[in-house]
Design an enzyme around this catalytic site. Sequence first.
Site, PDB file in Angstrom:
ATOM      1  N   ALA A  68     -11.773   2.647   3.872  1.00 57.57           N
ATOM      2  CA  ALA A  68     -10.802   1.764   3.239  1.00 57.57           C
ATOM      3  C   ALA A  68      -9.900   2.546   2.282  1.00 57.57           C
ATOM      4  O   ALA A  68     -10.057   3.755   2.091  1.00 57.57           O
ATOM      5  CB  ALA A  68     -11.524   0.638   2.505  1.00 57.57           C
ATOM      6  N   HIS A  69      -8.952   1.830   1.672  1.00 48.57           N
ATOM      7  CA  HIS A  69      -7.955   2.511   0.834  1.00 48.57           C
ATOM      8  C   HIS A  69      -8.595   3.198  -0.372  1.00 48.57           C
ATOM      9  O   HIS A  69      -9.539   2.704  -0.969  1.00 48.57           O
ATOM     10  CB  HIS A  69      -6.837   1.563   0.400  1.00 48.57           C
ATOM     11  CG  HIS A  69      -7.281   0.312  -0.297  1.00 48.57           C
ATOM     12  ND1 HIS A  69      -6.452  -0.747  -0.507  1.00 48.57           N
ATOM     13  CD2 HIS A  69      -8.465  -0.064  -0.835  1.00 48.57           C
ATOM     14  CE1 HIS A  69      -7.091  -1.706  -1.141  1.00 48.57           C
ATOM     15  NE2 HIS A  69      -8.313  -1.308  -1.349  1.00 48.57           N
ATOM     16  N   ASN A  70      -8.030   4.373  -0.672  1.00 47.91           N
ATOM     17  CA  ASN A  70      -8.408   5.178  -1.838  1.00 47.91           C
ATOM     18  C   ASN A  70      -9.803   5.803  -1.737  1.00 47.91           C
ATOM     19  O   ASN A  70     -10.325   6.319  -2.730  1.00 47.91           O
ATOM     20  CB  ASN A  70      -8.336   4.369  -3.144  1.00 47.91           C
ATOM     21  CG  ASN A  70      -6.967   3.750  -3.355  1.00 47.91           C
ATOM     22  OD1 ASN A  70      -6.787   2.558  -3.150  1.00 47.91           O
ATOM     23  ND2 ASN A  70      -6.002   4.551  -3.740  1.00 47.91           N
TER      24      ASN A  70
ATOM     25  N   GLN B 274       0.864  -1.185   0.000  1.00 49.60           N
ATOM     26  CA  GLN B 274       0.000   0.000   0.000  1.00 49.60           C
ATOM     27  C   GLN B 274       0.899   1.234   0.000  1.00 49.60           C
ATOM     28  O   GLN B 274       1.429   1.642   1.034  1.00 49.60           O
ATOM     29  CB  GLN B 274      -0.921  -0.012   1.213  1.00 49.60           C
ATOM     30  CG  GLN B 274      -1.753  -1.291   1.339  1.00 49.60           C
ATOM     31  CD  GLN B 274      -2.811  -1.416   0.259  1.00 49.60           C
ATOM     32  OE1 GLN B 274      -3.803  -0.700   0.256  1.00 49.60           O
ATOM     33  NE2 GLN B 274      -2.602  -2.341  -0.670  1.00 49.60           N
TER      34      GLN B 274
END
Length: 342
Positions: free
Chosen positions: A242-244, A201
Amino acid sequence: MQLKHLLEALPSPVSVPESAAAIEINEFAPLDKAKAGSISFLASAKYRRLLESSEASAILLTEKERENCPSSITAIVVDDPYLAYAYLSHQFDLTPKGSGHIHPTALVSDAAQIGRDVTIEAYAVIEADAEVGDNAHIGAHCIVSEGAKVGEFTRLQHHVTLLHRVEVGTHCLIQSGTVIGSNGFGYAPLPEGKGWQPIAQTGRVKIGHYVEIGANCTIDRGAIEDTVIEDRAIIDNLVHLAHNVTIGRATALAAQIGIAGSTHVGANCSAGGQSGFTGHINIADNSHFTGQAMVTKGTTEAGLYSSGIPAQASGLWRKMVARIRKLDSLFERVDAIEKKLK
């Protein structure tokens, strides 16, 4: 504090009868619990019945409600009583102020950049290449990891963790126990059920200015692009981004919300508690979701959206579920009848 001095905290001047200007105010209190020395507010007509018996010294209310205020109470007429209460509440805030000093037990890297009048409480850790802006407040046991940035006048309550390269803007508040910059849930499946290959990540978390984040939230860093929270967004306790994920300007998220990866939530949106958002969708500006909404598709226009079934008597709920189970067979019967009629 004299009433006239208290009201100076409002952004627009408010007139006070000369006879009431020197009244001493020492607390905010609900209408039904207010005593002499209390100031209260009436923000909804459903609480009007409490006016008559209230013992408050002063009450914030609208011009429409002025006539309902007892003569024994000073009526403070404002356009929005709840907003006025929000402004004035800070005059009674008991949150400890920063000392402008670094506690001797704090571990601050020589390679960190620390601004002027920064407070760093006991056992906090500021790693190499981290930056802490002027007048920031780092609570006890916080970690500001390598390359992370904290803007001026931002406050981290106790036990907040900012992992590497996280950026937090100015005048933000992050409550205790929140972790920002943890790895997103990124894995590629290995063949033949051999498990999962982690994906590095490599993105960051970038948080704008005047953002407030509640306690025990988790905000993942981006997989490639950054996770972004724009200016003046507010996030309640126990929220996971969560990511992004992108959260637009001035959007409000209530407690226990989960938003899956790469979902973009627009500006001025809101979501009630326990709402869930699937990944890779776009939510239009000014979209509002009631509590426990299950959001599986994006929105293209502003509006109010709901899903889920409100609680009701158990017998009625069971009857409704039983009927839902029969929908397929009912559909097939209706379809067969329509074909015969044709």
